[in-house]
Scaffold this active site. Structure first.
Site, mmCIF file in Angstrom:
data_model
loop_
_atom_site.group_PDB
_atom_site.id
_atom_site.type_symbol
_atom_site.label_atom_id
_atom_site.label_comp_id
_atom_site.label_asym_id
_atom_site.label_seq_id
_atom_site.Cartn_x
_atom_site.Cartn_y
_atom_site.Cartn_z
ATOM 1 N N HIS A 167 0.868 -1.185 0.000
ATOM 2 C CA HIS A 167 0.000 0.000 0.000
ATOM 3 C C HIS A 167 0.898 1.226 0.000
ATOM 4 O O HIS A 167 1.697 1.429 0.924
ATOM 5 C CB HIS A 167 -0.893 -0.022 1.243
ATOM 6 C CG HIS A 167 -1.851 1.116 1.329
ATOM 7 N ND1 HIS A 167 -3.112 1.071 0.756
ATOM 8 C CD2 HIS A 167 -1.749 2.333 1.897
ATOM 9 C CE1 HIS A 167 -3.741 2.204 0.991
ATOM 10 N NE2 HIS A 167 -2.935 2.990 1.676
ATOM 11 N N HIS A 215 -1.670 2.740 11.319
ATOM 12 C CA HIS A 215 -0.377 3.385 11.437
ATOM 13 C C HIS A 215 -0.397 4.520 12.461
ATOM 14 O O HIS A 215 -1.441 5.011 12.853
ATOM 15 C CB HIS A 215 0.083 3.928 10.074
ATOM 16 C CG HIS A 215 -0.783 5.031 9.538
ATOM 17 N ND1 HIS A 215 -2.026 4.809 8.992
ATOM 18 C CD2 HIS A 215 -0.593 6.383 9.456
ATOM 19 C CE1 HIS A 215 -2.564 5.948 8.592
ATOM 20 N NE2 HIS A 215 -1.714 6.928 8.874
ATOM 21 N N HIS A 272 -4.359 5.039 14.086
ATOM 22 C CA HIS A 272 -5.645 5.080 13.397
ATOM 23 C C HIS A 272 -5.579 4.181 12.173
ATOM 24 O O HIS A 272 -4.512 3.705 11.792
ATOM 25 C CB HIS A 272 -6.031 6.509 13.007
ATOM 26 C CG HIS A 272 -5.003 7.220 12.184
ATOM 27 N ND1 HIS A 272 -3.857 7.770 12.719
ATOM 28 C CD2 HIS A 272 -4.936 7.477 10.856
ATOM 29 C CE1 HIS A 272 -3.133 8.329 11.781
ATOM 30 N NE2 HIS A 272 -3.754 8.152 10.634
ATOM 31 N N GLU A 279 -3.268 14.674 10.615
ATOM 32 C CA GLU A 279 -4.102 14.400 9.453
ATOM 33 C C GLU A 279 -5.548 14.820 9.727
ATOM 34 O O GLU A 279 -6.251 14.173 10.513
ATOM 35 C CB GLU A 279 -4.068 12.909 9.107
ATOM 36 C CG GLU A 279 -2.673 12.363 8.814
ATOM 37 C CD GLU A 279 -2.669 10.872 8.565
ATOM 38 O OE1 GLU A 279 -3.758 10.260 8.574
ATOM 39 O OE2 GLU A 279 -1.583 10.303 8.379
ATOM 40 N N HIS A 294 -6.628 13.003 13.157
ATOM 41 C CA HIS A 294 -5.749 12.035 13.787
ATOM 42 C C HIS A 294 -4.405 12.736 14.001
ATOM 43 O O HIS A 294 -3.718 13.090 13.042
ATOM 44 C CB HIS A 294 -5.596 10.791 12.908
ATOM 45 C CG HIS A 294 -6.904 10.118 12.610
ATOM 46 N ND1 HIS A 294 -7.270 9.703 11.356
ATOM 47 C CD2 HIS A 294 -7.950 9.814 13.423
ATOM 48 C CE1 HIS A 294 -8.471 9.155 11.398
ATOM 49 N NE2 HIS A 294 -8.906 9.225 12.645
ATOM 50 N N TYR A 308 -16.068 6.929 2.071
ATOM 51 C CA TYR A 308 -14.626 6.668 2.143
ATOM 52 C C TYR A 308 -14.376 5.187 2.385
ATOM 53 O O TYR A 308 -15.004 4.577 3.261
ATOM 54 C CB TYR A 308 -14.001 7.510 3.252
ATOM 55 C CG TYR A 308 -12.520 7.316 3.418
ATOM 56 C CD1 TYR A 308 -11.649 7.488 2.337
ATOM 57 C CD2 TYR A 308 -11.978 6.955 4.651
ATOM 58 C CE1 TYR A 308 -10.294 7.301 2.475
ATOM 59 C CE2 TYR A 308 -10.613 6.786 4.806
ATOM 60 C CZ TYR A 308 -9.767 6.949 3.716
ATOM 61 O OH TYR A 308 -8.418 6.769 3.860
#
EC number: 1.13.11.5
Length: 404
Positions: free
Chosen positions: A251, A294, A330, A300, A324, A309
């Site tokens: 990812h 992570h 999160h 963020e 976050h 989403y």
């Protein structure tokens, strides 16, 4: 609306300035006086810090039948960091309005506004000309530029304000010459003017060192008959973003979705990045495809313009947001994790009909009193979306190809 494409102004580093040819100089106004500050603030010590994951339900728009609220009076500061006087930092604002700015304009002496409408169309008058703006488009009004906003219905959106730096395209590095937000797709207004006197005076509102001031003048400030230069407002349609993505495994970091960045003095670390999560194909093999769990050094703030989403199955809604903070863990909620863990890894469309975005910063953002206490939209149950997560660890299990 008449617009021209602008390429070099957002691609090649160069001095920023513009010459404006006016019917009457902008200095022709009465003295500025302090006005009601509303919910605009740059006091990051109003309430104590909160490291928890935070989420807001859709921010409520005032009803026009109850009270008329225009773009400026409908500004609410949600979070931010840094110091205006030293030209270093940022703020995140929400705008909630139901009426146009009549004989009023606004300009920001502190920084640039990146405006992200979520609901309702905007018609923005600037000293350089007019721009129409609707959800799935963004615009940047740079520091010191006067503008006024007309709306046609209840309107909501997000603003990223940066101090001391300007937004620019990210360095593409190995991507090469083309990709992400291409310079050719940024649009600027052409000169448009009005030559009119305003009975009772035209109000010019200025945000200076975090405070609001207003002055009166007899004529419209949009009396620029011609201009030239490269310091301009501009807009961009998010549908033009050229997505770069992983096509083998793993990812990729969300920096591959950066539209604009406001750089800091530290290489590779930004005061603010504007990142989007547009419709795209997911094809990575041997990979948990949604965003992984992570913690990182960035703050963020996420918002949703439309759709659903992919990392949140519920609760994260258009017109709401989440924050976050640095080093706070999160990631996908429990439902998303279970579905993605069992999904067949074949090519799939991700985020069709959706546009989520992120304001990402290397600074540690403080939430305002309005964001934590006054606003009724704070979701007190956000943390519960991770409670159903269960361990799938099987220490005695080995894959057929793993050595015994």
């Amino acid at each position: 609306m008449s617009v021209l494409q602008r390429i070099l102004a957002v691609q090649v580093p160069c001095p920023k300035d513009s010459w404006l040819y006016r019917i009457l100089p902008s200095v022709s106004h009465k003295p500025f006086e302090s006005i009601d500050q509303g919910h605009v603030t740059h006091n990051w010590d109003e309430v104590g810090p909160d490291p928890n994951q935070l989420r807001w339900k859709p921010f409520e728009i005032p009803k026009a039948s109850e009270k008329k609220v225009d773009f400026v009076s409908g500004l609410y500061t949600l979070c931010g960091a840094g110091d205006i006087k030293s030209n270093n930092g940022l703020a995140v604002h929400i705008f909630l309005c139901n009426s146009s700015m009549e004989n009023r304009c606004f300009y920001n002496s502190d920084g640039d506004f990146l405006i992200v409408p979520q609901k309702g169309k905007l018609l923005i008058y600037t000293e350089f000309g007019k721009m129409s703006l609707q959800p799935n488009e963004i615009c940047v009004i740079q520091r010191g530029m006067r503008f006024s906003v007309d709306v046609f219905e209840e309107t909501r959106g997000y603003i990223l304000e940066v101090y001391g730096v300007h937004f620019e395209l990210p360095d593409l590095g190995p991507i090469g010459a083309n990709g992400l937000a291409n310079p050719r797709d940024f649009l600027i207004p052409v000169a448009w003017y009005e030559d009119r006197r305003v009975p009772g005076g035209y109000t010019v509102i200025n945000k200076f060192q975090g405070k609001l001031f207003a002055c009166k003048q007899d004529v419209s400030p949009f009396n620029v008959v011609a201009w030239h230069g490269n310091y301009t407002p501009y807009k961009y349609n998010l549908e033009n973003f050229m997505v770069i993505n992983a096509v083998a495994f793993d990812h990729a970091d969300p920096s591959i979705f950066t539209v604009l960045t406001a750089k800091s003095l530290r290489p590779g670390v930004a005061i603010a990045d504007f990142v989007i999560f547009p419709p795209r194909w997911g094809v990575a093999d041997k990979t948990f495809r949604p965003p992984y769990y992570h913690r990182n050094c960035m703050s963020e703030f996420m918002g949703l313009i439309k759709g659903h989403y992919e990392a949140k199955q519920g609760g994260f809604l258009p017109g709401g947001g989440s924050l976050h903070s640095a080093m706070t863990p999160h990631g996908p909620d429990a439902d998303c994790f279970e579905k993605a863990s069992k999904a067949k890894l074949e090519p799939e469309r991700i985020a069709d009909g959706t546009m989520a975005f992120m304001f990402e910063s290397s600074l540690s953002l403080a939430v305002t009193k309005w964001g934590l206490k006054t606003c009724s939209c704070l979701d007190e149950n956000y943390y519960k979306c991770w409670e159903p997560l269960r361990s799938h660890f099987t220490p005695n299990s080995r894959s057929p190809t793993e050595p015994k």
